[in-house]
Enzyme design. Sequence first.
Site, short mmCIF file in Angstrom:
data_model
loop_
_atom_site.label_atom_id
_atom_site.label_comp_id
_atom_site.label_asym_id
_atom_site.label_seq_id
_atom_site.Cartn_x
_atom_site.Cartn_y
_atom_site.Cartn_z
N SER A 531 -38.42 32.84 16.16
CA SER A 531 -39.01 31.69 15.45
C SER A 531 -40.33 31.32 16.11
CB SER A 531 -38.06 30.50 15.53
OG SER A 531 -38.74 29.33 15.13
N TYR A 544 -32.95 23.86 19.13
CA TYR A 544 -33.42 25.03 18.39
C TYR A 544 -34.52 25.75 19.16
CZ TYR A 544 -34.96 27.93 14.50
OH TYR A 544 -35.29 28.99 13.70
#
Length: 647
Positions: A531, A544
């Site tokens: 990501s 995250y």
Amino acid sequence: MTGIPEDLAELVRVTRVIGADPSLVLGGGGNSSVKTTLTDITGEPMRVIYIKGSGHDMATITTAGFAPLRLDRLERLLPPVMVEDERLLDELRGALVDQSAPDPSVETLLHVALPDAAVVHSHADSLQGLGDTPDGSGRIRSLLGDLVVVVDYAMPGPDLTAACQAAWRARRGDEVGLVVVGHGLFTVGATPAEALERHLAVVARATAALPDPTNRATQPDQPDPTGPDPAELARFRKAVCAVAGRPLVMNRHTDETVRAFIADPELLAATARGPVTPDHATRTKPTPMTGRNDLDDYSSRYQAYVAENRVRRHQDVVAPDPAPRVVLDPDWGLLSLADTAPAAATVRDIYRHTMSVIRWATALGGYEPAGLAHTFDLEFWGFQQGKARRARPAGDLAGQVALVTGAASGIGRACAARLLAAGASVVGWDLSDKVETVFDDPGYLGLTVDITDPAAMRDALARQVDSFGGLDILVPAAGIFPVGADIADLDKTVWRKTMAVNVDAAMELYHLAHPLLAAAVPYGRVALIASKNALAPGPGAAAYSVSKAGVTQLTRVAALEWAADGIRVNMIHPDGVFDTGLWTSELLETRAAHYGMTVDAYKRRNLLHAEITSATVAEMVYAMCGPAFASTTGAQVPLDGGSDRII
Ligand code: ZN
């Protein structure tokens, strides 16, 4: 010429009945035809034969699978005219009424030589079991001679057509068809339904005469839970692929019938006598390899067989690779290899039926394949080689095997779709059982797997190796995106869960996958879906961002550790992928409104104003699996339309 003639519609129904029974036809074998009269463009009647297209599967055939040809033209090609192999397809295509029709069956002229309206042809196991024995043709004559004309084996093509035509002309008159010993059964009728009824009657009588008619190949069962080490199987596949010179899918099958066959030295030795019918050799090679340690010996024996026959008969044949397509091992069971997963399944099925035939023939006095002397000619027949070349998949990942986690939706699903489109066999994992049905493709296996359960992952990898033979491409795309929270308010359960799914599971997966990736063909590849947050964290996204940074660091270490095994390990950092389950249209509208933007402008909030989709990410995964990344490992590629926080 409009509409579908009723007799063609009936032929489709009849053909599907034959095709649905694997003891009659397997893997595109068998065919059927009907002769009828159409009206041509000038209003004149035109006699045509509808014949099954070459390679079409009888079980699923439709009217489009049949080729209409002008009968008067084909009748002029019958013996004494001998149409040579190289001319056959051109001559048949020249008689087509519809140029978009499939290539007509190689046995078309034999159907024309039998003057009845309908002809149905199968390669029934029961007839092979009776025919592939000492004096097989005498046995079939005494058992079925009142029903059918019996012809000794001849190569498909002009020789077989001539032999059948002569035998049919010399018949008594009440026969319902013709058996070619070592090949199969042709029955005739005034209608396809009559030819079918007669066909099933002849097969029923042949089956009743077998020593143990219940000895039939059973359906494949569930994989063997106490099977061999998957890494050992994967290393074996790699060795076979090296001999083949290209990646192949390998299927492993074992059940009681297979085990008992392989454990019987007499039956195992009989496999060396050749295929049930020469036609099988194009998929199975003339003989299987027995025992997993025999690879060098097998390939040198195959090369010697090719060299010897080449000198005697075909100086100019293109020699195929000397790798086995069937392996019989006492511990591993039956292994089948081919360019694609469905082709490997066909090889497996042909061999399971071969085992039934060998058992029957052995009980009747010995397995002696009736067409054996023609095996080489058939395997190297230009027509067959052309058919095999056309059937070979064009995708550049053909024969390779991928695993995509999180494949039920979003980026994972897009990656699986892209790899399937490139010809790879793909296993998809997901916590959602939708993964099992997300693709209707014979090269796809979907498994419901909880990646926080290492035992479940180990079982799923074993299942993958049993189905396809290994793991060449790993795409970890599964992950969770927890609800945002500032560190001050962070729920530790959410934190731990995020680490468990996004980091710990990846570590366990790498741990389990490494020995398989080290045995990959041509070499292992990992394309991690990380990501943008790994490089440019966001406030309120601590769990995250840390998890994606963690899995990125883990993957960089894998790149370092696995370079010695030739494994290319690369990472993608996507951002702003909105066509996933995470983003509903309401959420998009809310977020866009929050920034005072339109949804479209919000989606393109990047330097290039590019829209990033799951398909964009999948395309990068595909590139990372190909030659462009052959010399790259440890790379982190942003896929975000350009971000000034990353550049
Ligand atoms: Zn045939």
